[in-house]
Scaffold this motif. Structure first.
Motif, PDB file in Angstrom:
ATOM      1  N   SER A 148       0.829  -1.208   0.000  1.00 53.75           N
ATOM      2  CA  SER A 148       0.000   0.000   0.000  1.00 53.75           C
ATOM      3  C   SER A 148       0.862   1.257   0.000  1.00 53.75           C
ATOM      4  CB  SER A 148      -0.939   0.008   1.204  1.00 53.75           C
ATOM      5  OG  SER A 148      -0.220  -0.038   2.414  1.00 53.75           O
ATOM      6  N   ARG A 149       1.993   1.217   0.715  1.00 50.15           N
ATOM      7  CA  ARG A 149       2.871   2.384   0.726  1.00 50.15           C
ATOM      8  C   ARG A 149       3.469   2.621  -0.655  1.00 50.15           C
ATOM      9  NH1 ARG A 149       7.486   2.630   5.197  1.00 50.15           N
ATOM     10  NH2 ARG A 149       5.623   2.318   6.471  1.00 50.15           N
ATOM     11  N   TYR A 150       3.800   1.544  -1.364  1.00 47.88           N
ATOM     12  CA  TYR A 150       4.323   1.686  -2.723  1.00 47.88           C
ATOM     13  C   TYR A 150       3.292   2.354  -3.627  1.00 47.88           C
ATOM     14  CZ  TYR A 150       6.497   0.398  -7.177  1.00 47.88           C
ATOM     15  OH  TYR A 150       7.071   0.430  -8.429  1.00 47.88           O
ATOM     16  N   SER A 151       2.039   1.925  -3.495  1.00 45.12           N
ATOM     17  CA  SER A 151       0.966   2.522  -4.284  1.00 45.12           C
ATOM     18  C   SER A 151       0.820   4.005  -3.975  1.00 45.12           C
ATOM     19  CB  SER A 151      -0.345   1.783  -3.997  1.00 45.12           C
ATOM     20  OG  SER A 151      -1.412   2.342  -4.724  1.00 45.12           O
ATOM     21  N   GLN A 152       0.899   4.362  -2.690  1.00 46.39           N
ATOM     22  CA  GLN A 152       0.785   5.764  -2.289  1.00 46.39           C
ATOM     23  C   GLN A 152       1.948   6.591  -2.826  1.00 46.39           C
ATOM     24  OE1 GLN A 152       0.521   5.367   1.940  1.00 46.39           O
ATOM     25  NE2 GLN A 152      -1.491   4.394   1.861  1.00 46.39           N
ATOM     26  N   ASN A 153       3.150   6.013  -2.828  1.00 41.54           N
ATOM     27  CA  ASN A 153       4.311   6.727  -3.357  1.00 41.54           C
ATOM     28  C   ASN A 153       4.158   7.002  -4.849  1.00 41.54           C
ATOM     29  OD1 ASN A 153       5.496   6.707  -0.854  1.00 41.54           O
ATOM     30  ND2 ASN A 153       6.817   4.958  -1.264  1.00 41.54           N
ATOM     31  N   LEU A 154       3.647   6.011  -5.583  1.00 38.80           N
ATOM     32  CA  LEU A 154       3.410   6.225  -7.008  1.00 38.80           C
ATOM     33  C   LEU A 154       2.368   7.319  -7.223  1.00 38.80           C
ATOM     34  CD1 LEU A 154       3.416   2.581  -8.453  1.00 38.80           C
ATOM     35  CD2 LEU A 154       5.234   4.287  -8.564  1.00 38.80           C
ATOM     36  N   ASP A 155       1.315   7.317  -6.401  1.00 37.89           N
ATOM     37  CA  ASP A 155       0.289   8.360  -6.503  1.00 37.89           C
ATOM     38  C   ASP A 155       0.891   9.747  -6.301  1.00 37.89           C
ATOM     39  OD1 ASP A 155      -1.768   6.635  -7.038  1.00 37.89           O
ATOM     40  OD2 ASP A 155      -2.533   6.564  -4.997  1.00 37.89           O
ATOM     41  N   LEU A 156       1.888   9.826  -5.421  1.00 41.75           N
ATOM     42  CA  LEU A 156       2.539  11.103  -5.153  1.00 41.75           C
ATOM     43  C   LEU A 156       3.378  11.560  -6.346  1.00 41.75           C
ATOM     44  CD1 LEU A 156       3.328  13.334  -3.040  1.00 41.75           C
ATOM     45  CD2 LEU A 156       5.212  11.829  -2.379  1.00 41.75           C
ATOM     46  N   LEU A 157       4.050  10.615  -7.004  1.00 44.07           N
ATOM     47  CA  LEU A 157       4.993  10.960  -8.063  1.00 44.07           C
ATOM     48  C   LEU A 157       4.343  11.181  -9.428  1.00 44.07           C
ATOM     49  CD1 LEU A 157       7.829   8.413  -7.200  1.00 44.07           C
ATOM     50  CD2 LEU A 157       7.971  10.896  -6.988  1.00 44.07           C
TER      51      LEU A 157
END
Length: 233
Positions: free
Chosen positions: A136-145
């Motif tokens: 989930s953190r990876y998904s959130q990081n992609l959403d940020l970038l």
């Protein structure tokens, strides 16, 4: 490249948020340092990370993350991959390769459109600058970038199966190129590979990137405008 939104660089002020002045000062210090190191490497004719690079990289990643969070148009994550819907059954390494090939066709690093169901929930994600656990953190990081990528491209050059001891893995070699939607419009160009370690159920338990440039050089690209990069190449 996926900076962790929870990184806590030792060189940054403590607390959950930076003031605008502190953020500006941290980015400026990192910018000056990286420009000096880049100049020294050109003079020496050798590409080496400075001894103090790890702390500088951590500071730069933290500052960049705070900057992107402040500028991001997406104030709410589009979804939590922690509760990902079951995907197609994975009966072997070939199935994982097929899913990854589809994800690369969608340039998942740059679009955030990846298949979370092939990853274990506590999968380890790492690259030369950061390391964290959590699908989930990876998904959130992609959403940020993703909102900051401009004219992005991700080319899959090769993908192959392998094994070591009792661990099966897939290794993909790729080439990434994108401008960033920042005022000075930097160009990020990296060639690298990602190794996907699999468990007995063929879920990815480790997503590990390596690059053809050092962490210091990769971070340094963010602080240089595209025209200046082309001038110095």
């Amino acid at each position: 490249m996926a900076p962790s939104s929870t990184a806590k660089p030792s060189a940054l002020p403590s607390g959950s948020h930076l003031s605008r002045a502190e953020l500006h000062q941290s980015v400026r210090r990192s910018h000056v340092f990286l420009r000096k190191q880049s100049h020294r490497r050109r003079l020496a004719g050798v590409v080496r990370a400075a001894p103090e690079a790890p702390s500088v990289v951590r500071a730069a990643v933290g500052a960049i993350t705070e900057l992107l969070r402040a500028l991001s148009p997406n104030k709410k994550p589009r979804g939590d991959a922690g509760g990902a819907e079951p995907g197609p059954p994975l009966g072997g390494v070939e199935d994982v390769v097929a899913v990854l090939e589809d994800d690369y066709r969608r340039a998942y690093f740059l679009t955030g459109d990846f298949t979370p169901s092939i990853y274990a929930e506590n999968c380890l994600f790492e690259d030369p600058t950061i390391k964290f656990r959590g699908r989930s953190r990876y998904s959130q990081n992609l959403d940020l970038l993703v909102p900051f990528f401009d004219s992005p491209s991700l080319e899959l050059e090769n993908i192959e199966k392998g094994s070591r001891v009792e661990t099966k893995f897939v290794k993909a070699t790729w080439k990434l190129r994108t401008y960033l939607r920042l005022p000075w419009r930097p160009l990020i160009a990296i060639r690298g590979n990602t190794t996907y370690d699999l468990n007995k159920d063929y879920k990815v338990i480790r997503h590990s990137e390596s690059w053809d440039v050092s962490a210091l050089e990769a971070i340094g690209q963010i602080f240089v405008s595209a025209p200046e990069q082309q001038k110095g190449s």
